[in-house]
Scaffold this active site. Structure first.
Site, PDB file in Angstrom:
ATOM      1  CE  LYS A 115       0.636   7.761  -0.654  1.00 42.84           C
ATOM      2  NZ  LYS A 115       0.897   7.372  -2.023  1.00 42.84           N
ATOM      3  CE  LYS A 197      -2.073   0.701   3.436  1.00 44.16           C
ATOM      4  NZ  LYS A 197      -2.158   1.413   2.152  1.00 44.16           N
ATOM      5  CE  LYS A 200       3.863  -0.608  -3.155  1.00 45.57           C
ATOM      6  NZ  LYS A 200       2.968   0.418  -3.630  1.00 45.57           N
TER       7      LYS A 200
END
Ligand code: TYM
Length: 334
Positions: A115, A197, A200
């Site tokens: 992130k 993966k 969202k």
């Protein structure tokens, strides 16, 4: 009332429209615990602000995530459904546990590394201590079992380490939780880049199936799913795309790999992708209908939030009182 029931806790961030990964890796499994365990399912809005959010959108998504919990089969009468920021003890315990979490431990968290790369202009301290907030979420309710996808495993290991450290330093305080990671659906992969993966926040909409996508959109996304240059429906090296589709198909139909291979024997990827798309869209149709109905009923959702927060706060207060005593904070009497 729930004294003899063991506790389940899990959470989902209201940071985007939830995906098939969130559904198969986590939410779909939540309701299986409702009878046997005391279950807390939280909309973790405090986690979401580690990256910049539009306030109106965050508020809307918080309602929507709660509505989606219910649409996915979580009965508010049997589960405590609530919003994290409505129970201030999460942030309070997080601060205390920050003092029992090591800088080195947080530096090793792979999600922090990912992130902070993706949000290079906003590597704030919250992004760094985010795992401790998750530790606090879990330990606050004396949780035994945490249903999560594989990407949260490292955070669960940290939770156990911090709980053990606190118990050693201050005396027995927290239950040590176990992860519950589904065997087959722990990591649903992107439809566009099957080595990654499904997430969202993926900017490529074709990579992500959203739980609330229409039937047509779901089928279209599966039709475009990346596979390989071969034609065999099987798992194996270089077949991550097909393997992911098999996992999804199996999750909705209950069929084994052998049954899937037999079913599509002599057929091509086109037929297989269409079948996966249709099966997935049909299975999610009921969730979509329920969601559309619930999300319009703001008063009902607010009532669920309020009752959930009251119930969660009562349980959190018991843990906080114990924690305060153990670390030597004074208590106001009377
Ligand atoms: P979040 O909001 O990213 O995801 C919610 C849940 O969905 C799972 N998941 C997946 N499972 C399989 N395949 C995928 N592609 C996939 N993508 C997501 C996640 O593993 C998760 O279980 N930090 C957490 C939220 C959280 C939490 C907690 C969870 C905060 N406090 C305490 C459990 C207990 C998160 O960001 O999840």
């Amino acid at each position: 009332m729930y004294k003899d029931k063991k506790v389940v806790f899990s959470g989902v961030q209201p940071s985007g429209v939830l995906t098939l990964g969130n559904y198969l890796g986590a939410i779909k499994n939540f309701s299986a615990f409702s009878d046997e365990y005391k279950c807390y399912y939280c909309v973790v809005d405090e986690h979401a602000i580690t990256v910049r959010q539009n306030p109106a959108e965050l508020r809307r998504r918080t309602y929507e995530t709660l509505a989606l919990y219910i649409a996915c089969g979580l009965d508010p009468e049997k589960n405590t459904l609530f919003v994290q920021s409505h129970v201030p003890a999460h942030a309070e315990l997080c601060w205390i546990l920050d003092c029992y979490t090591m800088f080195g431990e947080l530096s090793r968290m792979t999600q922090f590394k990912d992130k902070s790369q993706k949000n290079a202009d906003n590597v704030n301290a919250g992004l760094f201590t985010y795992p401790t907030l998750m530790v606090a979420d879990i330990l606050l309710y004396q949780t035994e079992l945490v249903p999560i996808g594989a990407d949260q495993k490292q955070h669960l290991e940290l939770t156990r380490d911090v709980a053990n450290r606190f118990n050693t330093v201050c005396g027995d305080t927290f239950v040590i939780p176990e992860p519950y990671i589904p065997t087959n659906t722990a990591k649903i992969m992107s439809l566009a880049e099957p080595a990654k993966k499904m997430s969202k926040s993926d900017e490529n909409e074709n990579a992500v199936v959203r739980i609330l996508d229409s039937k047509d959109v779901i089928i279209k996304k599966f039709k475009r799913a990346v596979t390989d240059s071969g034609c065999e429906i099987a798992r194996g090296e270089g077949k991550e795309g097909v393997s992911n589709l098999m996992t999804i198909y199996s999750a909705f139909t209950g069929k084994s790999d052998d049954e899937i291979v037999d079913e599509f024997n002599g057929k091509g990827y086109g037929d297989f992708k269409l079948a996966v798309g249709e099966t997935c869209a049909d299975a999610l149709a009921h969730v979509r209908e329920e969601f559309d109905r619930l999300v319009k009923d703001k008063a009902y959702l607010e009532d669920v939030m309020k009752k959930g927060a009251e119930d969660a706060s009562r349980s959190a207060a018991r843990t906080m009182s114990k924690v305060r005593r153990k670390i030597g904070f004074t208590e106001l009497k009377g």
